[in-house]
Design an enzyme around this catalytic site. Structure first.
Site, PDB file in Angstrom:
ATOM      1  N   ARG A 126       0.673  -1.224   0.037  1.00  0.00           N
ATOM      2  CA  ARG A 126      -0.211  -0.007   0.031  1.00  0.00           C
ATOM      3  C   ARG A 126       0.806   1.303  -0.029  1.00  0.00           C
ATOM      4  O   ARG A 126       0.333   2.323  -0.059  1.00  0.00           O
ATOM      5  CB  ARG A 126      -0.808  -0.082   1.121  1.00  0.00           C
ATOM      6  CG  ARG A 126      -2.072  -0.998   0.865  1.00  0.00           C
ATOM      7  CD  ARG A 126      -3.088  -0.681   1.803  1.00  0.00           C
ATOM      8  NE  ARG A 126      -3.039  -1.149   3.158  1.00  0.00           N
ATOM      9  CZ  ARG A 126      -3.776  -0.526   4.082  1.00  0.00           C
ATOM     10  NH1 ARG A 126      -4.550   0.434   4.164  1.00  0.00           N
ATOM     11  NH2 ARG A 126      -3.413  -0.879   5.326  1.00  0.00           N
TER      12      ARG A 126
ATOM     13  N   LYS B  71      29.774  23.212   1.048  1.00  0.00           N
ATOM     14  CA  LYS B  71      29.723  21.539   1.010  1.00  0.00           C
ATOM     15  C   LYS B  71      31.427  21.182   1.523  1.00  0.00           C
ATOM     16  O   LYS B  71      32.247  21.739   0.820  1.00  0.00           O
ATOM     17  CB  LYS B  71      29.355  21.201  -0.466  1.00  0.00           C
ATOM     18  CG  LYS B  71      29.337  19.540  -0.458  1.00  0.00           C
ATOM     19  CD  LYS B  71      29.775  18.818  -1.758  1.00  0.00           C
ATOM     20  CE  LYS B  71      31.350  18.989  -1.972  1.00  0.00           C
ATOM     21  NZ  LYS B  71      31.885  18.132  -3.063  1.00  0.00           N
TER      22      LYS B  71
ATOM     23  N   ARG C  93      42.519  38.110 -14.675  1.00  0.00           N
ATOM     24  CA  ARG C  93      41.657  38.687 -15.552  1.00  0.00           C
ATOM     25  C   ARG C  93      42.221  39.768 -16.626  1.00  0.00           C
ATOM     26  O   ARG C  93      43.276  40.184 -16.559  1.00  0.00           O
ATOM     27  CB  ARG C  93      40.428  39.418 -14.735  1.00  0.00           C
ATOM     28  CG  ARG C  93      41.180  40.833 -14.171  1.00  0.00           C
ATOM     29  CD  ARG C  93      39.973  41.786 -13.255  1.00  0.00           C
ATOM     30  NE  ARG C  93      40.485  43.024 -13.202  1.00  0.00           N
ATOM     31  CZ  ARG C  93      40.674  43.321 -11.810  1.00  0.00           C
ATOM     32  NH1 ARG C  93      39.834  42.797 -10.965  1.00  0.00           N
ATOM     33  NH2 ARG C  93      41.014  44.626 -11.380  1.00  0.00           N
TER      34      ARG C  93
END
Ligand code: UD1
Ligand code: CA
Length: 454
Positions: free
Chosen positions: A18, A337, A426
């Protein structure tokens, strides 16, 4: 007096059709713990001397979960599902070991607790042969009804076999039972299957015991502790009860839950003193929050250790292995994390920091990403004490940023930065004076030509 030994037998051979799930029923979870894990945790807290778990054929994953939670539990396979008494006898070898008391529990009754188990066992020490957990459900349909005479239980009648009058009884069998060890096996082996379902009913033990002038007692308990799970709806209801218990325990322990009903906890969530949890926070498994920390709204934590006085969120995500040192700050839309942050380190906005260490006092600017995955393997980023990472930087791991070093905004850092250095990863900015008005002039010439053509 010699302490009484107790064998706990957990029945978990049900198919759980069920639940409409490929997963065995007892491996579904409530408050982050499997149903079986919760039952075994209650058995452990209660202090059983030995534990047997009865699983269905081919349910190796269920046996593995039992072993994970309780390595010394012994698993028995019930080869055919022929009723609750038949299931108990699958563990006959454990019963034959001989113990003073035997407790029978269901693997799908996850809200059972040690206190109830102790109450159930108590009549055995006073000479009863059996004790049955009784409860009064709001709707008794489907449960075995308890037939009481005076202070004794004389029979349990299953719904399918009950008369009209018996069905009117509202005191029901909660399923959990205790047996005196010296008579248990002889009673269990007498149980037959001459009933509507043709199953070996554990509930028949009561009448057999009575026939032998042995005493059976009903111990009334709260409906919640014997709540069984057969459907996803019942799973959700059990979750609600478990969450309510956990929230109350947290409040009791002094945690400030601003809107308790919106906070979701795990059975193993640990809080220190003076912790504040704002609305809509989810605690997955294995989270520790130390004294004075604040978890702001809409944050999701799992497997994280939040140190003293740390501030998390709003909208933060702490994943397993996130360890935040004292006074660290994790701001909005930050995911952490497998990363250790030193005391006072800050990651205030829109960042992903994974497989990393961040030294104390370091400041990670908005939009910093540790590029930990190269599509094949994970690599680490080591950021030193008091380092400063300018906004919108990509730190391509494996890479290290030395103590006190600066990384200019918008950098893509692919090589180690020495301590105290400035790294600008950069393209250099280019200035062309007057370029914009030359562009505009060019555009108006084009427009005039188009008009002329019209
Ligand atoms: C059982 C009781 C009923 C009680 C109810 C409480 C019997 C005959 N009936 O009914 O009086 O009110 O629990 O919830 O005991 N199991 C096995 N192997 C089997 C059969 C069952 O391991 O062959 C396990 C199931 O996985 C489950 C437990 O035993 O955990 C109870 O079985 P279930 O079929 O749910 O019993 P009910 O019909 O609910
Ligand atoms: Ca049931």
């Amino acid at each position: 007096m010699e302490a009484r030994s107790c064998l706990a037998i957990v029945l978990a051979a049900g198919e759980g059709t069920r639940m409409r799930s490929a997963r065995p029923k007892v491996l579904h979870t409530v408050a982050g713990q499997s149903l079986l894990g919760r039952v075994l945790a209650a058995v452990r807290a209660f202090g059983a001397t030995s534990t047997a778990v009865v699983v269905g054929p081919g349910q190796d994953v269920v046996a593995a979960e039992a072993k994970r939670i309780m390595p010394d539990a012994v698993c028995f396979v019930q080869s055919e599902r022929r009723g609750t008494a038949h299931a108990v006898l699958a563990a006959k070898a454990a019963i034959e070991q001989g113990s003073h008391d035997i407790l029978i529990l269901y693997g799908d009754t996850p809200l059972i607790d040690a206190t109830t188990l102790r109450r159930l066992r108590a009549p055995l020490a006073a000479g009863a042969a059996m004790a049955v957990a009784a409860f009064r459900p709001s709707d008794p349909t489907g449960y075995g009804r308890l037939i009481i005479e005076g202070d004794q239980l004389v029979a349990i009648r299953e719904q399918a076999d009950a008369s009209e009058a018996e069905r009117a009884i509202d005191l029901c069998n909660g399923g959990i039972m205790a047996f005196a060890g010296d008579t248990a096996l002889s009673i269990l082996e007498r149980i037959g299957n001459r009933n509507r379902k043709g199953e070996f009913y554990l509930t028949d033990a009561v009448e057999i015991a009575r026939g032998r002038k042995l005493k059976a007692i009903a111990v009334e308990v709260e409906e919640d502790v014997v709540r069984g799970i057969n459907t996803k709806k019942e799973l959700a209801e059990a979750e609600a009860v478990a969450q309510q218990r956990l929230r109350n325990a947290a409040l009791e322990a002094g945690v400030t839950l601003v809107a308790p009903d919106t906070v979701f906890l795990s059975a193993d969530t640990q809080f220190g003193k003076d912790v504040i949890v704002e609305p809509y926070v989810v605690f997955g498994e294995k989270v520790v929050v130390e004294d004075g920390a604040v978890i702001h709204a809409f944050s999701h934590l799992s497997g994280a250790h939040v140190g003293k006085g740390v501030s998390v969120g709003p909208f933060a995500r702490l994943r397993p292995g996130a360890k935040l040192g004292e006074g660290a700050r994790i701001g909005n839309f930050v995911e952490v994390k497998e990363a250790i942050l030193g005391a006072g380190a800050k990651i205030n906005h829109l960042s992903y920091v994974g497989d990393a260490s961040v030294g104390e006092g370091a400041n990670i600017g908005a939009g910093t990403i540790t590029c930990n995955y190269d599509g094949n393997a994970k690599h680490r980023t080591e950021i030193g004490k008091n380092a400063f990472i300018g906004s919108n930087s990509a730190l391509v791991a494996p890479v290290g940023i030395g103590d006190g070093a600066y990384v200019g905004s918008g950098s893509v850092i692919t090589a180690d930065v020495p301590a105290d250095a400035l790294a600008l990863g950069r393209a250099r900015q280019v200035i062309k004076e007057g370029w914009a008005s030359r562009l505009r002039a060019l555009k108006s010439i084009v427009k005039k030509k188009v008009h002329a053509r019209d």
